[in-house]
Design a protein around this motif. Structure first.
Motif, mmCIF file in Angstrom:
data_model
loop_
_atom_site.group_PDB
_atom_site.id
_atom_site.type_symbol
_atom_site.label_atom_id
_atom_site.label_comp_id
_atom_site.label_asym_id
_atom_site.label_seq_id
_atom_site.Cartn_x
_atom_site.Cartn_y
_atom_site.Cartn_z
ATOM 1 N N GLN A 95 21.543 17.024 30.994
ATOM 2 C CA GLN A 95 21.875 17.940 29.895
ATOM 3 C C GLN A 95 23.387 18.011 29.701
ATOM 4 O OE1 GLN A 95 19.637 19.694 27.833
ATOM 5 N NE2 GLN A 95 21.463 20.145 26.679
ATOM 6 N N ALA A 96 24.122 18.110 30.800
ATOM 7 C CA ALA A 96 25.580 18.198 30.708
ATOM 8 C C ALA A 96 26.196 16.910 30.163
ATOM 9 C CB ALA A 96 26.167 18.518 32.084
ATOM 10 N N ARG A 97 25.636 15.773 30.520
ATOM 11 C CA ARG A 97 26.216 14.491 30.120
ATOM 12 C C ARG A 97 25.766 14.020 28.735
ATOM 13 N NH1 ARG A 97 26.465 8.992 33.758
ATOM 14 N NH2 ARG A 97 27.653 7.790 32.257
ATOM 15 N N TYR A 98 24.467 14.224 28.422
ATOM 16 C CA TYR A 98 23.907 13.658 27.192
ATOM 17 C C TYR A 98 23.400 14.689 26.185
ATOM 18 C CZ TYR A 98 24.114 9.259 29.736
ATOM 19 O OH TYR A 98 24.555 8.162 30.434
ATOM 20 N N GLY A 99 23.351 15.957 26.560
ATOM 21 C CA GLY A 99 22.897 16.977 25.624
ATOM 22 C C GLY A 99 21.399 17.007 25.430
ATOM 23 N N THR A 100 20.658 16.508 26.421
ATOM 24 C CA THR A 100 19.201 16.512 26.380
ATOM 25 C C THR A 100 18.683 16.647 27.809
ATOM 26 O OG1 THR A 100 17.256 15.372 25.494
ATOM 27 C CG2 THR A 100 18.947 13.997 26.527
ATOM 28 N N GLY A 101 17.424 16.988 27.958
ATOM 29 C CA GLY A 101 16.880 17.235 29.284
ATOM 30 C C GLY A 101 16.544 16.006 30.101
ATOM 31 N N SER A 102 16.253 14.892 29.440
ATOM 32 C CA SER A 102 15.871 13.661 30.130
ATOM 33 C C SER A 102 16.379 12.464 29.344
ATOM 34 C CB SER A 102 14.344 13.573 30.265
ATOM 35 O OG SER A 102 13.938 12.262 30.595
ATOM 36 N N LEU A 103 17.190 11.647 29.985
ATOM 37 C CA LEU A 103 17.693 10.451 29.305
ATOM 38 C C LEU A 103 16.558 9.507 28.947
ATOM 39 C CD1 LEU A 103 19.750 8.496 28.224
ATOM 40 C CD2 LEU A 103 20.246 7.809 30.577
ATOM 41 N N ALA A 104 15.649 9.268 29.882
ATOM 42 C CA ALA A 104 14.545 8.343 29.626
ATOM 43 C C ALA A 104 13.697 8.805 28.445
ATOM 44 C CB ALA A 104 13.683 8.185 30.880
ATOM 45 N N GLU A 105 13.337 10.085 28.431
ATOM 46 C CA GLU A 105 12.504 10.621 27.356
ATOM 47 C C GLU A 105 13.238 10.591 26.021
ATOM 48 O OE1 GLU A 105 10.993 14.483 28.505
ATOM 49 O OE2 GLU A 105 10.320 13.708 30.436
ATOM 50 N N PRO A 118 13.701 16.636 21.896
ATOM 51 C CA PRO A 118 12.796 17.532 22.622
ATOM 52 C C PRO A 118 12.148 16.802 23.804
ATOM 53 C CG PRO A 118 11.732 16.714 20.650
ATOM 54 C CD PRO A 118 13.141 16.172 20.632
ATOM 55 N N THR A 119 12.562 17.139 25.008
ATOM 56 C CA THR A 119 12.039 16.459 26.188
ATOM 57 C C THR A 119 11.097 17.367 26.972
ATOM 58 O OG1 THR A 119 13.947 17.102 27.526
ATOM 59 C CG2 THR A 119 14.090 14.987 26.362
ATOM 60 N N LEU A 120 10.208 16.740 27.723
ATOM 61 C CA LEU A 120 9.246 17.482 28.531
ATOM 62 C C LEU A 120 9.828 17.919 29.870
ATOM 63 C CD1 LEU A 120 6.118 15.223 27.895
ATOM 64 C CD2 LEU A 120 6.687 17.400 26.793
ATOM 65 N N THR A 121 10.846 17.205 30.337
ATOM 66 C CA THR A 121 11.474 17.544 31.608
ATOM 67 C C THR A 121 12.936 17.888 31.377
ATOM 68 O OG1 THR A 121 12.004 15.243 32.102
ATOM 69 C CG2 THR A 121 9.891 16.065 32.904
ATOM 70 N N GLN A 122 13.522 18.576 32.333
ATOM 71 C CA GLN A 122 14.894 19.049 32.196
ATOM 72 C C GLN A 122 15.708 18.732 33.444
ATOM 73 O OE1 GLN A 122 16.071 20.541 29.293
ATOM 74 N NE2 GLN A 122 14.043 19.978 28.548
ATOM 75 N N SER A 123 16.834 18.088 33.260
ATOM 76 C CA SER A 123 17.793 17.822 34.322
ATOM 77 C C SER A 123 19.124 18.414 33.889
ATOM 78 C CB SER A 123 17.948 16.315 34.544
ATOM 79 O OG SER A 123 19.136 16.035 35.258
ATOM 80 N N ALA A 124 19.673 19.305 34.696
ATOM 81 C CA ALA A 124 20.958 19.921 34.358
ATOM 82 C C ALA A 124 22.053 18.860 34.258
ATOM 83 C CB ALA A 124 21.327 20.976 35.392
ATOM 84 N N ARG A 125 22.010 17.854 35.119
ATOM 85 C CA ARG A 125 23.018 16.789 35.114
ATOM 86 C C ARG A 125 22.949 15.984 33.806
ATOM 87 N NH1 ARG A 125 22.515 11.702 36.376
ATOM 88 N NH2 ARG A 125 20.507 11.954 37.397
#
Length: 121
Positions: free
Chosen positions: A76-86, A67-74
């Motif tokens: 999400q497509a690569r890692y299945g989550t909204g933010s790699l860092a989070e 569960p991330t606070l921010t969302q990146s489509a890129r």
């Protein structure tokens, strides 16, 4: 325990990672974390060595659906989550971890960082 999760582009230098970590307030981090496919990158290995912190390589399966606070489509497509860092910070901090805030981006836009800590309850 506070874990700093880091995401970064291939062309990021160590100063990009330092800047993102500083912006996130990572001076008190006990460990660094990133995706398994990024953990062998010289830049994050150098940062971990410079800071004398362990580096956790998080498998993609552990990043998915964090569960991330921010969302990146890129991301999400690569890692299945909204933010790699989070997601990396949460996964490395373990069960019951919470984000201390949303990810921040380095001034050059090449790295992100987020902090998570395990709940004390």
């Amino acid at each position: 325990m506070i874990v700093a999760g880091l995401g970064f582009r291939k062309d990021a230098g160590i100063e990009s990672l330092r800047d993102a970590l500083r912006a996130a307030g990572g001076d008190n981090a006990h460990a660094l974390a990133t995706a398994e496919d990024k953990a062998a990158a010289a830049v994050i290995q150098a940062l971990a060595a410079e800071l004398a912190l362990p580096l956790h390589a998080i498998p993609v399966e552990s990043l998915r659906n964090q569960p991330t606070l921010t969302q990146s489509a890129r991301v999400q497509a690569r890692y299945g989550t909204g933010s790699l860092a989070e997601a990396a910070a949460l996964a490395a901090a373990g069960p019951g971890a919470r984000l201390l805030g949303p990810r921040v981006t380095s001034q050059d836009g090449r790295a992100t960082a987020a902090l998570a800590e395990r709940s004390s309850s």
